[in-house]
Write a protein that holds these residues in place. Sequence first.
Motif, PDB file in Angstrom:
ATOM      1  N   ASP A  44       8.474  -1.323  32.018  1.00 55.17           N
ATOM      2  CA  ASP A  44       8.195  -0.747  33.415  1.00 55.17           C
ATOM      3  C   ASP A  44       7.285  -1.669  34.137  1.00 55.17           C
ATOM      4  O   ASP A  44       7.308  -1.894  35.348  1.00 55.17           O
ATOM      5  N   PHE A  45       6.351  -2.364  33.558  1.00 52.03           N
ATOM      6  CA  PHE A  45       5.268  -3.369  33.964  1.00 52.03           C
ATOM      7  C   PHE A  45       6.013  -4.528  34.516  1.00 52.03           C
ATOM      8  O   PHE A  45       5.454  -5.423  35.276  1.00 52.03           O
ATOM      9  N   VAL A  46       7.361  -4.831  34.197  1.00 49.99           N
ATOM     10  CA  VAL A  46       7.882  -6.182  34.703  1.00 49.99           C
ATOM     11  C   VAL A  46       8.137  -6.070  36.155  1.00 49.99           C
ATOM     12  O   VAL A  46       7.924  -7.275  36.528  1.00 49.99           O
ATOM     13  N   CYS A  47       8.619  -5.028  36.633  1.00 43.95           N
ATOM     14  CA  CYS A  47       9.037  -5.168  38.136  1.00 43.95           C
ATOM     15  C   CYS A  47       8.239  -3.751  38.796  1.00 43.95           C
ATOM     16  O   CYS A  47       8.849  -2.978  39.236  1.00 43.95           O
ATOM     17  N   PRO A  48       6.897  -3.881  39.067  1.00 43.91           N
ATOM     18  CA  PRO A  48       6.264  -2.834  39.771  1.00 43.91           C
ATOM     19  C   PRO A  48       6.741  -2.836  41.320  1.00 43.91           C
ATOM     20  O   PRO A  48       6.978  -4.029  41.848  1.00 43.91           O
ATOM     21  N   PRO A  49       6.970  -1.781  41.954  1.00 46.04           N
ATOM     22  CA  PRO A  49       7.219  -1.830  43.281  1.00 46.04           C
ATOM     23  C   PRO A  49       6.122  -2.404  44.291  1.00 46.04           C
ATOM     24  O   PRO A  49       4.934  -2.354  43.907  1.00 46.04           O
ATOM     25  N   PRO A  50       6.678  -3.051  45.145  1.00 46.30           N
ATOM     26  CA  PRO A  50       5.499  -3.761  46.190  1.00 46.30           C
ATOM     27  C   PRO A  50       4.927  -2.823  46.862  1.00 46.30           C
ATOM     28  O   PRO A  50       5.425  -1.800  47.273  1.00 46.30           O
ATOM     29  N   ARG A  51       3.542  -3.440  46.963  1.00 47.98           N
ATOM     30  CA  ARG A  51       2.921  -2.372  48.061  1.00 47.98           C
ATOM     31  C   ARG A  51       2.912  -2.910  49.360  1.00 47.98           C
ATOM     32  O   ARG A  51       3.266  -4.080  49.527  1.00 47.98           O
ATOM     33  N   ARG A  52       2.445  -2.168  50.406  1.00 43.03           N
ATOM     34  CA  ARG A  52       2.608  -2.619  51.794  1.00 43.03           C
ATOM     35  C   ARG A  52       1.779  -3.825  51.907  1.00 43.03           C
ATOM     36  O   ARG A  52       2.197  -4.775  52.717  1.00 43.03           O
ATOM     37  N   CYS A  79      12.456   1.523  39.309  1.00 44.24           N
ATOM     38  CA  CYS A  79      11.387   1.144  38.556  1.00 44.24           C
ATOM     39  C   CYS A  79      10.279   1.852  39.313  1.00 44.24           C
ATOM     40  O   CYS A  79      10.516   2.541  40.273  1.00 44.24           O
ATOM     41  N   TRP A  80       8.976   1.750  38.719  1.00 43.58           N
ATOM     42  CA  TRP A  80       7.678   2.562  39.520  1.00 43.58           C
ATOM     43  C   TRP A  80       6.681   1.953  38.957  1.00 43.58           C
ATOM     44  O   TRP A  80       6.571   1.187  37.940  1.00 43.58           O
ATOM     45  N   ASP A  81       5.350   2.550  39.625  1.00 45.16           N
ATOM     46  CA  ASP A  81       4.186   2.397  39.317  1.00 45.16           C
ATOM     47  C   ASP A  81       3.498   3.773  39.375  1.00 45.16           C
ATOM     48  O   ASP A  81       3.122   3.859  40.437  1.00 45.16           O
ATOM     49  N   LEU A  82       3.469   4.457  38.338  1.00 43.11           N
ATOM     50  CA  LEU A  82       3.173   5.768  38.413  1.00 43.11           C
ATOM     51  C   LEU A  82       1.689   5.793  38.520  1.00 43.11           C
ATOM     52  O   LEU A  82       0.854   4.898  38.170  1.00 43.11           O
ATOM     53  N   PRO A  83       1.284   6.912  39.109  1.00 41.66           N
ATOM     54  CA  PRO A  83       2.341   8.050  39.755  1.00 41.66           C
ATOM     55  C   PRO A  83       2.593   8.015  41.132  1.00 41.66           C
ATOM     56  O   PRO A  83       3.131   8.936  41.778  1.00 41.66           O
ATOM     57  N   GLU A  84       2.142   6.754  41.853  1.00 43.96           N
ATOM     58  CA  GLU A  84       2.236   6.808  43.480  1.00 43.96           C
ATOM     59  C   GLU A  84       3.263   5.945  43.897  1.00 43.96           C
ATOM     60  O   GLU A  84       3.478   5.970  45.386  1.00 43.96           O
ATOM     61  N   ARG A  85       4.122   5.180  43.117  1.00 45.57           N
ATOM     62  CA  ARG A  85       5.097   4.342  43.903  1.00 45.57           C
ATOM     63  C   ARG A  85       6.205   4.321  43.010  1.00 45.57           C
ATOM     64  O   ARG A  85       6.327   3.945  41.573  1.00 45.57           O
ATOM     65  N   TYR A  86       7.592   4.623  43.656  1.00 44.93           N
ATOM     66  CA  TYR A  86       8.995   4.353  42.982  1.00 44.93           C
ATOM     67  C   TYR A  86       9.845   3.551  43.874  1.00 44.93           C
ATOM     68  O   TYR A  86       9.462   3.279  45.027  1.00 44.93           O
ATOM     69  N   ALA A  87      10.833   2.906  43.129  1.00 43.83           N
ATOM     70  CA  ALA A  87      11.318   2.034  44.023  1.00 43.83           C
ATOM     71  C   ALA A  87      13.112   1.992  43.363  1.00 43.83           C
ATOM     72  O   ALA A  87      13.305   2.120  42.133  1.00 43.83           O
ATOM     73  N   ILE A  88      14.008   1.766  44.082  1.00 38.21           N
ATOM     74  CA  ILE A  88      15.396   1.617  43.725  1.00 38.21           C
ATOM     75  C   ILE A  88      15.876   0.280  44.326  1.00 38.21           C
ATOM     76  O   ILE A  88      15.704   0.058  45.363  1.00 38.21           O
ATOM     77  N   VAL A  89      16.082  -0.543  43.215  1.00 36.91           N
ATOM     78  CA  VAL A  89      16.434  -1.994  43.507  1.00 36.91           C
ATOM     79  C   VAL A  89      18.028  -1.995  43.556  1.00 36.91           C
ATOM     80  O   VAL A  89      18.753  -1.392  42.626  1.00 36.91           O
ATOM     81  N   TYR A  90      18.878  -2.608  44.530  1.00 37.01           N
ATOM     82  CA  TYR A  90      20.264  -2.634  44.512  1.00 37.01           C
ATOM     83  C   TYR A  90      20.715  -3.788  44.927  1.00 37.01           C
ATOM     84  O   TYR A  90      19.926  -4.873  45.377  1.00 37.01           O
TER      85      TYR A  90
END
Length: 364
Positions: free
Chosen positions: A76-84, A217-228
């Motif tokens: 999970d830690f390899v690709c945490p979703p980006p923050r704004r 991928c995700w950065d629990l518990p506040e951020r989730y991402a779908i990479v396509y």
Amino acid sequence: MGVWLIDADVLAGSRFTVSALAETVAALTTLSSERCEPWQRPWLATHLPAFRARLAEDPFNRCWLRAAAESRWTPDFVCPPPRRQDHRFADELARQRAVPVDTARADLETTWGGPLPCALDVPDPADRVADLVEWVWEHTVRSDWPRRRRIHQADIVSRIHRLGQDGWAATVRELCEPLEWLGDGRLRINDHQRPPRDLSGAELVFIPTSARRGWVCWDLPERYAIVYTAGGQLADAGHATAPGHATVPVPGSVPVPGSAQGGPAGEGAPEAVARLLGRTRADLLARLDPPKSTSQLAALTGLALGTVGDHLKVLLDARLATRRRAGASVLYYRTDLADRLLAPDRTGHPARASARQPARSPAR
């Protein structure tokens, strides 16, 4: 199966965004698997020897990459979703490096499927992964990141248009398999037999990349991402030059779903039409299926916004294009006259203007 529970607030706050880190992880995956789509082969051939040499000296990264390929589960830690506030690759990489040791080890154990072997039992796993990701960025992605970014931004415009036209269920289904909107706030993300995960109060982002297949991928518990996998076409100038290497096509050029054009720029415009309108104008006209905004056309072609606007005005005046507003964007699309002009006849030449074809909706 793996299901995310997404309420109306999460869906309303979701967004599409570009991520330099996700694109670099996509490149890392391609290099590691040595498998790619045909348009990525020159890029892979250019960078694979150096990547193999890098891994030969790095048993840690060689081990977890092999485990991730076999288990199809990237730590999970390899690709945490980006923050704004993440505007640069360095911002995203810094958060990857900052992952606590215990968290990184737990992620690696999930990927490995048990206690870590000696090769993975290191005191600084997040730093070791980040070193490899940074190497991939510097040697294989950074030089052509501006072009890849434009392709991803253009894809986002298409997805937002699709969303406004057909809704979330249709838009999500086209991102990647087995992604599917099941209704009642349930989004299937994969076929893993895991308990549903409630995303209430979290942020959900969608990220285009050049990867052959998507992931979550995700950065629990506040951020989730779908990479396509990003859609879009490369312009004639859509080539990236890596330092010290020959010019090669940029990975990530795949047809936009629903597009009539599947090849490089200009293939959608017959040569006779290019001679009539000019190559640039004919190329822009060929790209207007599905409809696109001025910004998207500029992103796809590398032309200045003003230049694109000038060409579109000529096409509008000639009744070869028309436009309409879709949310905050103005989308341009071809008229029936333009479709008849661009459609080849059985001899491979442009169809005569008098040829009759079934009418279709201007925005598919």
